[in-house]
Design an enzyme around this catalytic site. Structure first.
Site, PDB file in Angstrom:
ATOM      1  N   LYS A 194       0.841  -1.204   0.000  1.00  0.00           N
ATOM      2  CA  LYS A 194       0.000   0.000   0.000  1.00  0.00           C
ATOM      3  C   LYS A 194       0.876   1.253   0.000  1.00  0.00           C
ATOM      4  O   LYS A 194       1.584   1.537   0.967  1.00  0.00           O
ATOM      5  CB  LYS A 194      -0.908   0.050   1.229  1.00  0.00           C
ATOM      6  CG  LYS A 194      -1.922   1.186   1.079  1.00  0.00           C
ATOM      7  CD  LYS A 194      -2.534   1.664   2.366  1.00  0.00           C
ATOM      8  CE  LYS A 194      -1.818   2.814   2.994  1.00  0.00           C
ATOM      9  NZ  LYS A 194      -1.885   4.092   2.264  1.00  0.00           N
ATOM     10  N   GLY A 246       7.256   4.656   8.052  1.00  0.00           N
ATOM     11  CA  GLY A 246       6.389   5.805   8.283  1.00  0.00           C
ATOM     12  C   GLY A 246       6.634   6.386   9.660  1.00  0.00           C
ATOM     13  O   GLY A 246       7.734   6.254  10.205  1.00  0.00           O
ATOM     14  N   SER A 247       5.603   6.982  10.221  1.00  0.00           N
ATOM     15  CA  SER A 247       5.782   7.687  11.495  1.00  0.00           C
ATOM     16  C   SER A 247       5.881   6.706  12.660  1.00  0.00           C
ATOM     17  O   SER A 247       5.320   5.597  12.612  1.00  0.00           O
ATOM     18  CB  SER A 247       4.607   8.630  11.716  1.00  0.00           C
ATOM     19  OG  SER A 247       3.408   7.895  11.784  1.00  0.00           O
ATOM     20  N   THR A 248       6.551   7.138  13.708  1.00  0.00           N
ATOM     21  CA  THR A 248       6.663   6.315  14.924  1.00  0.00           C
ATOM     22  C   THR A 248       5.274   6.067  15.511  1.00  0.00           C
ATOM     23  O   THR A 248       4.974   4.971  15.984  1.00  0.00           O
ATOM     24  CB  THR A 248       7.579   7.025  15.947  1.00  0.00           C
ATOM     25  OG1 THR A 248       8.884   7.072  15.363  1.00  0.00           O
ATOM     26  CG2 THR A 248       7.652   6.291  17.268  1.00  0.00           C
ATOM     27  N   GLU A 249       4.421   7.086  15.404  1.00  0.00           N
ATOM     28  CA  GLU A 249       3.065   6.976  15.957  1.00  0.00           C
ATOM     29  C   GLU A 249       2.309   5.801  15.320  1.00  0.00           C
ATOM     30  O   GLU A 249       1.758   4.944  16.012  1.00  0.00           O
ATOM     31  CB  GLU A 249       2.353   8.304  15.666  1.00  0.00           C
ATOM     32  CG  GLU A 249       1.026   8.464  16.307  1.00  0.00           C
ATOM     33  CD  GLU A 249       0.311   9.695  15.744  1.00  0.00           C
ATOM     34  OE1 GLU A 249       0.962  10.537  15.078  1.00  0.00           O
ATOM     35  OE2 GLU A 249      -0.902   9.797  15.977  1.00  0.00           O
ATOM     36  N   GLY A 251       3.647   3.395  13.554  1.00  0.00           N
ATOM     37  CA  GLY A 251       4.427   2.176  13.818  1.00  0.00           C
ATOM     38  C   GLY A 251       4.012   1.537  15.136  1.00  0.00           C
ATOM     39  O   GLY A 251       3.848   0.318  15.231  1.00  0.00           O
ATOM     40  N   GLU A 268      10.446   0.791  10.026  1.00  0.00           N
ATOM     41  CA  GLU A 268      11.420   1.853   9.753  1.00  0.00           C
ATOM     42  C   GLU A 268      10.689   3.152  10.052  1.00  0.00           C
ATOM     43  O   GLU A 268       9.841   3.574   9.265  1.00  0.00           O
ATOM     44  CB  GLU A 268      11.886   1.743   8.293  1.00  0.00           C
ATOM     45  CG  GLU A 268      13.258   2.355   8.086  1.00  0.00           C
ATOM     46  CD  GLU A 268      13.159   3.837   7.819  1.00  0.00           C
ATOM     47  OE1 GLU A 268      13.176   4.612   8.805  1.00  0.00           O
ATOM     48  OE2 GLU A 268      13.051   4.210   6.651  1.00  0.00           O
ATOM     49  N   CYS A 302      13.540  10.514   6.802  1.00  0.00           N
ATOM     50  CA  CYS A 302      13.558   9.997   8.176  1.00  0.00           C
ATOM     51  C   CYS A 302      14.941  10.128   8.800  1.00  0.00           C
ATOM     52  O   CYS A 302      15.065  10.294  10.005  1.00  0.00           O
ATOM     53  CB  CYS A 302      13.081   8.559   8.208  1.00  0.00           C
ATOM     54  SG  CYS A 302      13.861   7.535   6.970  1.00  0.00           S
ATOM     55  N   GLU A 399      10.351  14.991  15.511  1.00  0.00           N
ATOM     56  CA  GLU A 399      10.591  14.920  14.069  1.00  0.00           C
ATOM     57  C   GLU A 399       9.652  15.891  13.364  1.00  0.00           C
ATOM     58  O   GLU A 399       8.434  15.785  13.487  1.00  0.00           O
ATOM     59  CB  GLU A 399      10.327  13.496  13.563  1.00  0.00           C
ATOM     60  CG  GLU A 399      10.636  13.341  12.091  1.00  0.00           C
ATOM     61  CD  GLU A 399      10.441  11.921  11.569  1.00  0.00           C
ATOM     62  OE1 GLU A 399       9.355  11.347  11.793  1.00  0.00           O
ATOM     63  OE2 GLU A 399      11.374  11.391  10.952  1.00  0.00           O
TER      64      GLU A 399
END
Ligand code: NDP
Length: 492
Positions: A194, A246-249, A251, A268, A302, A399
């Site tokens: 996706k 993508g974002s840590t959130e 993830g 990642e 990133c 970030e």
């Protein structure tokens, strides 16, 4: 010293003539369908969303939105392809298909580059010279591994994992697709990928190319959509592994969802890299490295060097040189070959960046920006730096994912190591010094997955990439990038 760094006076004499890349050879369809089981199919909901050019805000195309039923169909098709074909054919055959994809990406490099810049806002020089060549290189590299896995993992037996769900972001759309798809196919897995909502076009172009390469049906499925589509993919019981960038959130949300299941994962995620300039560094090169570290791809990176640490003794001169260099950057049309700074990827991301610019100033940091004309239409942010920054400032902690640099100083090696490691992230870092011993000393103490010395933002398919702490787990690239796509056992 002031004389040594006299700024270049252009006075209009060095203005560059426009050098706009042609779009005549580009075929962007009015509407795109989902790529499932080797065919382009209408989404069950018949729902489509708009993809815009972030530099003009003009509509580029309508993109199909995959919902639960479409995700089911894509996963079933990947499963059928895995069990029926891909896990059965010889590794050498798999390699041949991946080589074919690599050659086709190279052949259509110009088309891919222009579409990437139109859809994502990045300068054509970057998509042409970095994104697309690195994407092709990843397919070439992993095609080579397909029939050599026994050499990669001697004395171990291995098997593929199965059906992989892959979710990618908008900052390097084709490159992220290549980083995900190439190692998965080389190791005998099938995939459902996706792309991000704002940048689906090159992934869909890749789908056309995969069709042209005659890859067995269902080995690669590309389903477009928003976050909810990704969520469906993550939840799906037929998925054996999730590969996410993508974002840590998000993830963290994904890790919560798959906790307790047998799904493998690689994450990642975000970063807030320290770029460290010692007093003995080659300062002109270091300034180029700072600019490349934070302003490359508008800072939508990133591993961007968003926290700059300059040794106090050279702080003034570095700052002066850096400000002069920033003033020579060209912001504007991403398709112009002179452009250094393109458009911000979306209105939403621009709002996020602007929020941080405000916060930075409210926190008492001093802001400096490239003095340039901002186009009337589109999403833009002039390259920015902040001085008077302390460790507790949000702009030094979070970030931002934009062209925003937070500068701090240091006196000693131990101080800068402590400051560099004072972050929940651990993705990347940069060190600039003339002394090899200092490089080894500092890099061995910084907690980051990738550390560049006297350079920055260098990517190569043979080199593993990934982070520690909240920057995620698992590696992509190199031999290490094969590991997450295999089940390995020691042979007794
Ligand atoms: P996200 O992490 O939201 O997006 C990455 C991918 O995940 C996209 O394909 C997105 O789809 C998808 N996604 C979103 N929500 C879910 C979910 N609940 N389950 C599964 N998949 C999901 O990044 P954003 O685009 O929203 O950017 C927000 C911030 O994240 C940025 O400001 C930046 O700080 C950071 N970021 C970091 C990246 C990195 O590489 N470290 C890359 C991108 C962003 P969709 O695009 O359709 O929403």
């Amino acid at each position: 010293m002031g004389k040594l760094i006299k700024p270049l006076e252009f006075n209009g004499k060095w203005d560059l003539s426009p050098a706009r890349e042609s779009t005549e050879h580009i075929d962007i369809k009015k509407q795109y369908q989902l790529f499932i089981n080797g065919e382009f199919v209408v989404p069950k909901s018949e729902n489509y969303f708009t993809s815009v050019n972030p530099a003009t805000e003009k509509k580029l195309s309508m993109i199909a939105e995959a919902r639960k039923e479409d995700v089911n169909t894509a996963v079933s098709s990947a499963r059928k392809a895995y069990e029926g074909v891909w896990s059965k054919i010889s590794a050498k055959e798999r390699g041949k298909y991946i080589y074919r994809i690599a050659r086709l990406v190279q052949e259509k490099a110009k088309e891919f580059a222009v579409i990437e810049s139109l859809d994502g806002g990045k300068p054509i020089r970057e998509s042409r010279d970095i994104d697309i060549p690195i994407s092709a290189a990843h397919f070439f590299y992993y095609a080579g591994w397909a029939d050599k896995l026994a050499y990669a993992f001697p004395n171990r037996s291995f098997s593929s994992v199965g059906v992989i769900g892959q979710i990618i972001p908008w900052n390097f759309p084709l490159m992220m697709a290549a980083w995900k798809i190439a190692p998965a196919l080389a190791t005998g897995n099938t995939v459902v990928l996706k792309p991000a909502e704002t940048t689906s076009l090159t992934a869909l172009k890749l789908a056309e190319l995969i069709q042209e390469a005659d890859l067995p049906k269902g080995v690669v499925n590309i389903i477009t959509g928003k976050g909810a589509t990704g969520e469906e993919l993550v939840k799906h019981k037929g998925i054996d592994k999730i590969a996410f960038t993508g974002s840590t959130e998000v993830g963290k949300l994904i890790m919560k969802t798959i906790a307790g299941s047998e799904k493998k994962s690689t994450m990642e995620l975000g970063g807030k890299a320290a770029n460290i300039i010692f007093e003995d560094a080659p300062l002109d090169q270091a300034v180029e490295g700072i600019v490349n570290g934070i302003y490359f791809n508008q800072g939508h990176v990133c591993c961007a060097g968003s926290r700059l640490f300059v040794q106090e003794s050279v702080y003034k001169i570095v700052l002066k040189k850096l400000k002069h260099r920033i003033q020579s950057l060209i912001l504007g049309d991403p398709l112009d070959k002179n452009t250094d700074i393109g458009a911000i990827n979306s209105k939403r991301q621009l709002n996020t960046i602007n929020k941080y610019l405000k916060i930075g100033q409210q926190e008492g940091a001093e802001m400096f920006q490239l003095n340039c004309e901002i186009p009337d239409k589109g999403f833009w942010c002039a390259p920015t730096l902040f001085t008077n920054v302390s460790q507790s400032h949000l702009i030094a902690k979070e970030e931002i994912f934009g062209p925003v640099l937070a500068i701090q100083t240091f006196r000693t090696i131990s101080e800068v190591i402590a400051k560099a490691n004072n972050t929940p992230f651990g993705l990347s870092a940069g060190v600039w010094t003339d002394k090899g011993s200092k490089i080894f000393n500092v890099t061995s103490k910084i907690n980051a997955g990738v550390i560049w010395a006297n350079t920055y933002n260098k990517f190569d398919p043979t080199s593993p990439f990934g982070g520690f702490k909240e920057s995620g787990h698992g590696r992509e690239g190199g031999l290490h990038g094969l590991l997450p796509y295999l089940n390995l056992n020691y042979v007794k």
